[in-house]
Write a protein that holds these residues in place. Sequence first.
Motif, mmCIF file in Angstrom:
data_model
loop_
_atom_site.group_PDB
_atom_site.id
_atom_site.type_symbol
_atom_site.label_atom_id
_atom_site.label_comp_id
_atom_site.label_asym_id
_atom_site.label_seq_id
_atom_site.Cartn_x
_atom_site.Cartn_y
_atom_site.Cartn_z
ATOM 1 N N GLY A 63 0.803 -1.223 0.000
ATOM 2 C CA GLY A 63 0.000 0.000 0.000
ATOM 3 C C GLY A 63 0.831 1.264 0.000
ATOM 4 N N TYR A 64 2.130 1.130 0.378
ATOM 5 C CA TYR A 64 3.002 2.302 0.359
ATOM 6 C C TYR A 64 3.572 2.480 -1.034
ATOM 7 C CZ TYR A 64 7.099 5.259 1.107
ATOM 8 O OH TYR A 64 8.032 6.254 1.020
ATOM 9 N N PHE A 65 3.572 3.702 -1.521
ATOM 10 C CA PHE A 65 4.108 3.965 -2.861
ATOM 11 C C PHE A 65 4.742 5.340 -2.890
ATOM 12 C CE2 PHE A 65 3.589 5.740 -7.184
ATOM 13 C CZ PHE A 65 4.408 4.868 -7.856
ATOM 14 N N LEU A 66 5.947 5.405 -3.405
ATOM 15 C CA LEU A 66 6.627 6.674 -3.622
ATOM 16 C C LEU A 66 6.714 6.912 -5.114
ATOM 17 C CD1 LEU A 66 8.295 9.065 -2.445
ATOM 18 C CD2 LEU A 66 10.330 7.643 -2.779
ATOM 19 N N PRO A 67 6.027 7.917 -5.656
ATOM 20 C CA PRO A 67 6.087 8.142 -7.101
ATOM 21 C C PRO A 67 7.489 8.498 -7.540
ATOM 22 C CG PRO A 67 5.002 9.982 -5.993
ATOM 23 C CD PRO A 67 5.205 8.911 -4.961
ATOM 24 N N PRO A 68 7.843 8.205 -8.792
ATOM 25 C CA PRO A 68 9.182 8.513 -9.265
ATOM 26 C C PRO A 68 9.469 9.996 -9.188
ATOM 27 C CG PRO A 68 7.715 7.975 -11.094
ATOM 28 C CD PRO A 68 6.991 7.640 -9.841
ATOM 29 N N VAL A 69 10.651 10.329 -8.709
ATOM 30 C CA VAL A 69 11.030 11.732 -8.569
ATOM 31 C C VAL A 69 11.342 12.337 -9.928
ATOM 32 C CG1 VAL A 69 12.693 13.307 -7.532
ATOM 33 C CG2 VAL A 69 11.897 11.324 -6.239
ATOM 34 N N SER A 70 12.121 11.638 -10.723
ATOM 35 C CA SER A 70 12.483 12.169 -12.033
ATOM 36 C C SER A 70 13.101 11.065 -12.881
ATOM 37 C CB SER A 70 13.478 13.323 -11.888
ATOM 38 O OG SER A 70 14.707 12.849 -11.340
ATOM 39 N N PHE A 71 13.126 11.310 -14.183
ATOM 40 C CA PHE A 71 13.824 10.456 -15.128
ATOM 41 C C PHE A 71 14.806 11.327 -15.877
ATOM 42 C CE2 PHE A 71 9.989 8.053 -14.437
ATOM 43 C CZ PHE A 71 10.379 6.738 -14.529
ATOM 44 N N ASN A 72 16.023 10.805 -16.101
ATOM 45 C CA ASN A 72 16.920 11.569 -16.966
ATOM 46 C C ASN A 72 16.593 11.236 -18.413
ATOM 47 O OD1 ASN A 72 18.359 9.197 -17.764
ATOM 48 N ND2 ASN A 72 19.637 9.343 -15.918
ATOM 49 N N MET A 73 17.171 11.987 -19.351
ATOM 50 C CA MET A 73 16.832 11.816 -20.759
ATOM 51 C C MET A 73 17.241 10.457 -21.286
ATOM 52 S SD MET A 73 14.948 14.112 -21.978
ATOM 53 C CE MET A 73 14.975 13.363 -23.615
ATOM 54 N N GLU A 74 18.367 9.934 -20.798
ATOM 55 C CA GLU A 74 18.820 8.632 -21.272
ATOM 56 C C GLU A 74 17.822 7.540 -20.890
ATOM 57 O OE1 GLU A 74 20.730 10.839 -19.756
ATOM 58 O OE2 GLU A 74 22.084 11.386 -21.407
ATOM 59 N N GLU A 75 17.271 7.613 -19.657
ATOM 60 C CA GLU A 75 16.278 6.637 -19.222
ATOM 61 C C GLU A 75 14.997 6.763 -20.045
ATOM 62 O OE1 GLU A 75 17.529 6.315 -14.485
ATOM 63 O OE2 GLU A 75 16.190 7.903 -15.175
ATOM 64 N N ALA A 76 14.553 8.007 -20.261
ATOM 65 C CA ALA A 76 13.336 8.233 -21.052
ATOM 66 C C ALA A 76 13.534 7.772 -22.494
ATOM 67 C CB ALA A 76 12.953 9.711 -21.006
ATOM 68 N N ASN A 77 14.710 8.045 -23.059
ATOM 69 C CA ASN A 77 14.997 7.626 -24.438
ATOM 70 C C ASN A 77 14.974 6.106 -24.568
ATOM 71 O OD1 ASN A 77 15.305 10.281 -25.159
ATOM 72 N ND2 ASN A 77 17.544 10.244 -25.164
ATOM 73 N N ALA A 78 15.508 5.419 -23.545
ATOM 74 C CA ALA A 78 15.529 3.959 -23.578
ATOM 75 C C ALA A 78 14.105 3.401 -23.566
ATOM 76 C CB ALA A 78 16.322 3.411 -22.387
ATOM 77 N N LEU A 79 13.235 4.003 -22.749
ATOM 78 C CA LEU A 79 11.841 3.558 -22.708
ATOM 79 C C LEU A 79 11.140 3.825 -24.033
ATOM 80 C CD1 LEU A 79 10.868 4.794 -19.121
ATOM 81 C CD2 LEU A 79 11.157 2.436 -19.858
ATOM 82 N N LEU A 80 11.463 4.948 -24.663
ATOM 83 C CA LEU A 80 10.856 5.267 -25.958
ATOM 84 C C LEU A 80 11.324 4.296 -27.029
ATOM 85 C CD1 LEU A 80 9.017 7.333 -27.381
ATOM 86 C CD2 LEU A 80 11.066 8.605 -27.984
ATOM 87 N N LEU A 81 12.608 3.944 -27.004
ATOM 88 C CA LEU A 81 13.123 2.960 -27.955
ATOM 89 C C LEU A 81 12.410 1.622 -27.776
ATOM 90 C CD1 LEU A 81 15.179 2.045 -30.107
ATOM 91 C CD2 LEU A 81 16.760 1.534 -28.234
ATOM 92 N N MET A 82 12.185 1.238 -26.518
ATOM 93 C CA MET A 82 11.502 -0.027 -26.262
ATOM 94 C C MET A 82 10.079 -0.017 -26.806
ATOM 95 S SD MET A 82 13.453 -2.243 -25.147
ATOM 96 C CE MET A 82 12.117 -3.411 -24.938
ATOM 97 N N GLU A 83 9.458 1.166 -26.877
ATOM 98 C CA GLU A 83 8.102 1.227 -27.422
ATOM 99 C C GLU A 83 8.082 0.768 -28.880
ATOM 100 O OE1 GLU A 83 4.270 4.194 -27.322
ATOM 101 O OE2 GLU A 83 6.209 5.081 -27.795
ATOM 102 N N THR A 84 9.102 1.147 -29.658
ATOM 103 C CA THR A 84 9.152 0.706 -31.051
ATOM 104 C C THR A 84 9.319 -0.817 -31.122
ATOM 105 O OG1 THR A 84 11.564 0.974 -31.278
ATOM 106 C CG2 THR A 84 10.205 2.904 -31.728
ATOM 107 N N ILE A 85 10.104 -1.373 -30.193
ATOM 108 C CA ILE A 85 10.286 -2.822 -30.154
ATOM 109 C C ILE A 85 8.972 -3.499 -29.773
ATOM 110 C CG2 ILE A 85 11.581 -4.720 -29.124
ATOM 111 C CD1 ILE A 85 13.270 -2.831 -30.826
ATOM 112 N N VAL A 86 8.296 -2.938 -28.768
ATOM 113 C CA VAL A 86 7.019 -3.495 -28.323
ATOM 114 C C VAL A 86 6.013 -3.534 -29.466
ATOM 115 C CG1 VAL A 86 4.991 -3.002 -26.888
ATOM 116 C CG2 VAL A 86 7.265 -2.951 -25.870
ATOM 117 N N TYR A 87 5.946 -2.452 -30.248
ATOM 118 C CA TYR A 87 4.983 -2.409 -31.338
ATOM 119 C C TYR A 87 5.373 -3.352 -32.479
ATOM 120 C CZ TYR A 87 1.703 1.072 -29.730
ATOM 121 O OH TYR A 87 0.698 1.700 -29.039
#
Length: 229
Positions: A63-87
């Motif tokens: 029940g305890y949750f700490l939302p993410p404080v921040s993402f750097n651009m490299e982390e965000a870019n990696a997630l975006l790249l994975m979206e193309t793989i997912v699709y």
Amino acid sequence: MNRIDRLFGIHTLLQSKKYVLAEHIAEKFEISIRTVYRDLRALSEQGVPISFEPNKGYGVVQGYFLPPVSFNMEEANALLLMETIVYGFSDKSIQTNYSSALNKVKNVLRSSQKEKLDFLDDSMKLRMPTFVNHDFEYLSMIQNAISSRTIIEMEYKNKEEKSSSRQAEPIGLVFYALTWHMIAWCHLRTEYRDFKVSRIVKIRDTETPFKKTDHLTLEGFMKSREDNF
């Protein structure tokens, strides 16, 4: 890694699993067991409700949750790249869930980061062979059945296009030969079978627990069929 980053990393690890052994934390962050205990105490002093179960390890109280404080651009870019793989390599159910998760990540980005991410999104494409077709919505349900250990019912067409009704106990998903395969104990054949997901006509999770209690692991099945993988 400095101590603040390590504490945040340990906190994230604890939230990602029900229990984590102190030895696993020590190995992952390359620190001593004594330092692990000190870091866990520091997290508790900062208000993170950490629990302990003998022989299981440490965890964050449900029940305890700490939302993410921040993402750097490299982390965000990696997630975006994975979206193309997912699709390119998953079905509609996974695509929908991944896009929803990625949008939640985008919500915590700064405006300048979002602009860069949008530009990068238009600058990456994945071209798949025309014969690859994942026009179905089964993977998410199969994942849930695997993790919940529940029986699925399905209508399945074999390579001769003959349909049959099956009940099966899925133990894993494998991607090979450019398509997804569900490995499951088939009640009809009373053996493990390799079902090509694209040949499933319809599927339903019965939410009934597995009848077989001594299943192979997915790795064990693959080792038994090494010639196929």
